[in-house]
Scaffold this motif. Structure first.
Motif, PDB file in Angstrom:
ATOM      1  N   ALA A 100       0.825  -1.199   0.000  1.00 39.27           N
ATOM      2  CA  ALA A 100       0.000   0.000   0.000  1.00 39.27           C
ATOM      3  C   ALA A 100       0.864   1.257   0.000  1.00 39.27           C
ATOM      4  CB  ALA A 100      -0.929  -0.012   1.212  1.00 39.27           C
ATOM      5  N   ALA A 101       1.943   1.246   0.793  1.00 40.86           N
ATOM      6  CA  ALA A 101       2.839   2.395   0.844  1.00 40.86           C
ATOM      7  C   ALA A 101       3.545   2.601  -0.495  1.00 40.86           C
ATOM      8  CB  ALA A 101       3.857   2.208   1.965  1.00 40.86           C
ATOM      9  N   ALA A 107       3.219   5.922  -2.966  1.00 42.96           N
ATOM     10  CA  ALA A 107       4.399   6.662  -3.415  1.00 42.96           C
ATOM     11  C   ALA A 107       4.427   6.757  -4.941  1.00 42.96           C
ATOM     12  CB  ALA A 107       5.665   5.979  -2.899  1.00 42.96           C
ATOM     13  N   ARG A 108       4.088   5.668  -5.589  1.00 48.58           N
ATOM     14  CA  ARG A 108       4.065   5.680  -7.059  1.00 48.58           C
ATOM     15  C   ARG A 108       2.965   6.600  -7.572  1.00 48.58           C
ATOM     16  NH1 ARG A 108       4.964  -0.494  -9.282  1.00 48.58           N
ATOM     17  NH2 ARG A 108       7.046  -0.838  -8.432  1.00 48.58           N
ATOM     18  N   ARG A 109       1.829   6.616  -6.884  1.00 46.96           N
ATOM     19  CA  ARG A 109       0.725   7.478  -7.316  1.00 46.96           C
ATOM     20  C   ARG A 109       1.130   8.946  -7.263  1.00 46.96           C
ATOM     21  NH1 ARG A 109      -2.997  10.747  -5.477  1.00 46.96           N
ATOM     22  NH2 ARG A 109      -2.282  10.553  -3.324  1.00 46.96           N
ATOM     23  N   TYR A 158     -12.419  -4.862  -9.522  1.00 54.83           N
ATOM     24  CA  TYR A 158     -11.121  -4.856  -8.856  1.00 54.83           C
ATOM     25  C   TYR A 158     -11.247  -4.201  -7.487  1.00 54.83           C
ATOM     26  CZ  TYR A 158      -6.024  -5.386  -9.453  1.00 54.83           C
ATOM     27  OH  TYR A 158      -4.715  -5.781  -9.373  1.00 54.83           O
ATOM     28  N   ALA A 159     -10.117  -4.103  -6.786  1.00 55.74           N
ATOM     29  CA  ALA A 159     -10.096  -3.437  -5.484  1.00 55.74           C
ATOM     30  C   ALA A 159      -9.558  -2.016  -5.585  1.00 55.74           C
ATOM     31  CB  ALA A 159      -9.246  -4.238  -4.498  1.00 55.74           C
ATOM     32  N   ALA A 160      -9.424  -1.505  -6.797  1.00 56.65           N
ATOM     33  CA  ALA A 160      -8.968  -0.136  -7.021  1.00 56.65           C
ATOM     34  C   ALA A 160      -9.440   0.293  -8.398  1.00 56.65           C
ATOM     35  CB  ALA A 160      -7.444  -0.045  -6.929  1.00 56.65           C
ATOM     36  N   ASP A 161      -9.516   1.611  -8.590  1.00 59.66           N
ATOM     37  CA  ASP A 161      -9.790   2.153  -9.921  1.00 59.66           C
ATOM     38  C   ASP A 161      -8.457   2.333 -10.632  1.00 59.66           C
ATOM     39  OD1 ASP A 161     -12.700   2.602  -9.956  1.00 59.66           O
ATOM     40  OD2 ASP A 161     -12.289   3.967  -8.285  1.00 59.66           O
ATOM     41  N   VAL A 162      -8.272   1.634 -11.749  1.00 62.52           N
ATOM     42  CA  VAL A 162      -6.980   1.596 -12.433  1.00 62.52           C
ATOM     43  C   VAL A 162      -7.219   1.662 -13.937  1.00 62.52           C
ATOM     44  CG1 VAL A 162      -4.784   0.372 -12.666  1.00 62.52           C
ATOM     45  CG2 VAL A 162      -6.165   0.047 -10.606  1.00 62.52           C
ATOM     46  N   LEU A 218       0.208   0.583  -9.676  1.00 63.62           N
ATOM     47  CA  LEU A 218       0.082  -0.668  -8.931  1.00 63.62           C
ATOM     48  C   LEU A 218       1.265  -1.576  -9.253  1.00 63.62           C
ATOM     49  CD1 LEU A 218      -3.670  -1.768  -9.038  1.00 63.62           C
ATOM     50  CD2 LEU A 218      -2.438  -0.545  -7.257  1.00 63.62           C
ATOM     51  N   PRO A 219       1.810  -2.271  -8.263  1.00 60.52           N
ATOM     52  CA  PRO A 219       2.908  -3.212  -8.533  1.00 60.52           C
ATOM     53  C   PRO A 219       2.474  -4.291  -9.526  1.00 60.52           C
ATOM     54  CG  PRO A 219       2.659  -2.828  -6.171  1.00 60.52           C
ATOM     55  CD  PRO A 219       1.468  -2.193  -6.834  1.00 60.52           C
ATOM     56  N   GLU A 220       3.343  -4.590 -10.466  1.00 61.77           N
ATOM     57  CA  GLU A 220       3.012  -5.594 -11.485  1.00 61.77           C
ATOM     58  C   GLU A 220       2.960  -7.011 -10.915  1.00 61.77           C
ATOM     59  OE1 GLU A 220       4.405  -4.110 -15.775  1.00 61.77           O
ATOM     60  OE2 GLU A 220       6.044  -4.780 -14.491  1.00 61.77           O
ATOM     61  N   THR A 221       3.457  -7.204  -9.720  1.00 61.63           N
ATOM     62  CA  THR A 221       3.513  -8.550  -9.149  1.00 61.63           C
ATOM     63  C   THR A 221       2.142  -9.158  -8.932  1.00 61.63           C
ATOM     64  OG1 THR A 221       3.661  -7.527  -6.955  1.00 61.63           O
ATOM     65  CG2 THR A 221       5.714  -8.192  -8.004  1.00 61.63           C
TER      66      THR A 221
END
Length: 451
Positions: free
Chosen positions: A2-3, A7-9, A202-206, A356-359
């Motif tokens: 989440a952190a 930071a990326r956002r 999803y769990a986020a708007d992306v 969002l992390p690609e992982t």
């Protein structure tokens, strides 16, 4: 995580959006929003109905009937069992209808004339997961797509000429258990289609999250049986070959790209412990984020499988899935900009690509569509928190919750707005086509693995 995402956002800034004055007129989009609000009870009823009656892939008879019934209630007669798939449905509105439905023959896809709005397709999934129901939120996604289609139909009825081109709704069954969109595409689903759009819960708007391409295969080792105690030296152990293959894959992971994924399980390893196994079988999935890296990784994994046979003196059969599996999704930048503007109008702020992390990437057969025509597969938040994963009971619960209902309506407006922007603005279409060509153009998915 989440952190890291936050930071990326902050570093990335807001996602690009279509400028004011571009796309469809603002007044027309305002009417569209009013229509979605008017349709809300019916769309939420559809979403809840599908949520309460989950059906696995190719068995979505209740879902297809529910969608067909809603379309008929609005004076639209759908075609059922299209393109050779019993639970696939199709309907169209607007002045131009795409070719290919009558005979189901595969043909050319996409258009080139920017002066002709052409045809945009809205795809809808409605299959569920076995035992866990709509834990991927396909009920919300279906209501998004059907709602967008009905809103555009109502707009044209109330304001004739609002749709200068055609809009097609096509349900695409069995996303969870097969690559059904590939089969539908090969049967002609995209004939005459210039762009294709749909959402994902999803769990986020992306705007765009990495969706990996995938190659599935069965690997069978053939050995020589022998008594495991008195004459083991007379045998050739097929299970040893499978074990070495799994070991080789484990070692290969040190030298593959960060977003590459290899999964394999032993589906048969012999019949009795005191008999050298004559046959062993693996089920393997190989994934990568780009077409070139996917092809390269598959070749390397196949070398591991053959090497294991060579080391054990066994034979090996590598049997890929007969159809191309999921291709990586290529989200179109121009269409995503239209989506972002529409979602901001609904009070949402989709994260730009790379935040969002690609992982946490997975796969979808919409990738096969996006390699053929410009398309988008944005993700829309249906949860109250950002820590809910797809394919979990918590996601299934969210798909039937008030947050899922809000996503149902926001997604319906978003898809309808994207379609309207496409149909009204030649510059949007030209930008979408230019981005599509710049990112690889039309890929011959059907013969990709034969090249």
């Amino acid at each position: 995580m989440a952190a890291e995402t936050e930071a990326r956002r902050l570093a990335a800034g807001p996602a690009p959006a279509l400028a004011d004055g571009a796309g469809a007129p603002a007044a027309l989009r305002s009417v569209l929003a009013d229509i979605v609000a008017r349709l809300a009870p019916e769309l939420l009823s559809l979403s809840h109905d599908l949520h309460a009656h989950p059906e696995v892939g190719h068995e979505e008879h209740h879902a297809m009937a529910a969608v067909a019934g809603l379309l008929r209630a609005h004076g639209i007669e759908p075609e059922l069992g299209v393109f050779g798939m019993e639970t696939a449905l199709r309907a169209s509105i607007g002045p131009v209808a795409p070719a290919g439905i009558a005979d189901g023959a595969a043909g050319a896809v996409g258009g080139t004339a920017s002066s002709n709005p052409g045809t945009i397709a809205i795809l809808a999934e409605y299959d569920a997961l076995p035992g866990i129901g709509h834990a991927c939120g396909h009920n919300v996604m279906c209501a998004n797509s059907v709602g967008a289609f009905l809103a555009l139909a109502a707009l044209e009825a109330e304001r004739p000429g609002s749709l200068p081109g055609a809009v097609v709704l096509t349900t695409t069954p069995a996303e969870e258990c097969s690559t059904a969109k590939e089969a539908l595409a090969q049967a002609g689903m995209l004939n005459g289609i210039d762009a294709a759009i749909q959402t994902h819960s999803y769990a986020a708007d992306v705007t765009h999250q990495t969706w990996l391409g995938q190659r599935r295969m069965r690997v069978t080792y053939h050995g020589i049986p022998a008594h495991a105690s008195s004459q083991p030296f007379m045998g050739r152990n097929a299970l040893d070959a499978a074990t070495l293959a799994l070991t080789g894959i484990g070692l290969l992971r040190q030298q593959i790209l960060p977003m590459d994924r290899i999964h394999a399980v032993v589906t048969h390893g012999g019949d009795a412990a005191n008999i050298i196994p004559e046959r062993a079988e693996l089920n393997a999935f190989i994934r990568s984020k780009d077409l070139t890296t996917l092809r390269d990784l598959v070749a390397r994994v196949e070398d591991v499988f053959r090497g294991a046979a060579l080391m054990t003196g066994t034979g090996v059969e590598i049997t890929p899935d007969p159809h191309p599996n999921e291709m990586p999704v290529r989200d179109n930048a121009a269409l995503l900009a239209s989506w972002v503007r529409a979602q901001r109008e609904r009070g949402r702020e989709p994260l730009p690509a790379g935040v969002l992390p690609e992982t946490i990437a997975a796969g979808t057969d919409f990738g096969n569509v996006s390699q053929r025509v410009p398309g988008i597969h944005p993700l829309i938040k249906i949860t109250t928190g950002g820590d809910v994963a797809l394919h979990t009971p918590a996601m299934a619960e969210a798909a039937g919750s008030p947050t899922g209902d809000a996503a149902c309506l926001d997604g319906a407006y978003g898809l309808a707005s994207v379609a309207l922007d496409w149909l009204h603005d030649a510059e949007v279409r030209e930008a979408a086509r230019a981005d599509f060509e710049a990112t690889g153009g039309t890929v011959d998915v059907a013969s990709f693995w034969d090249e």
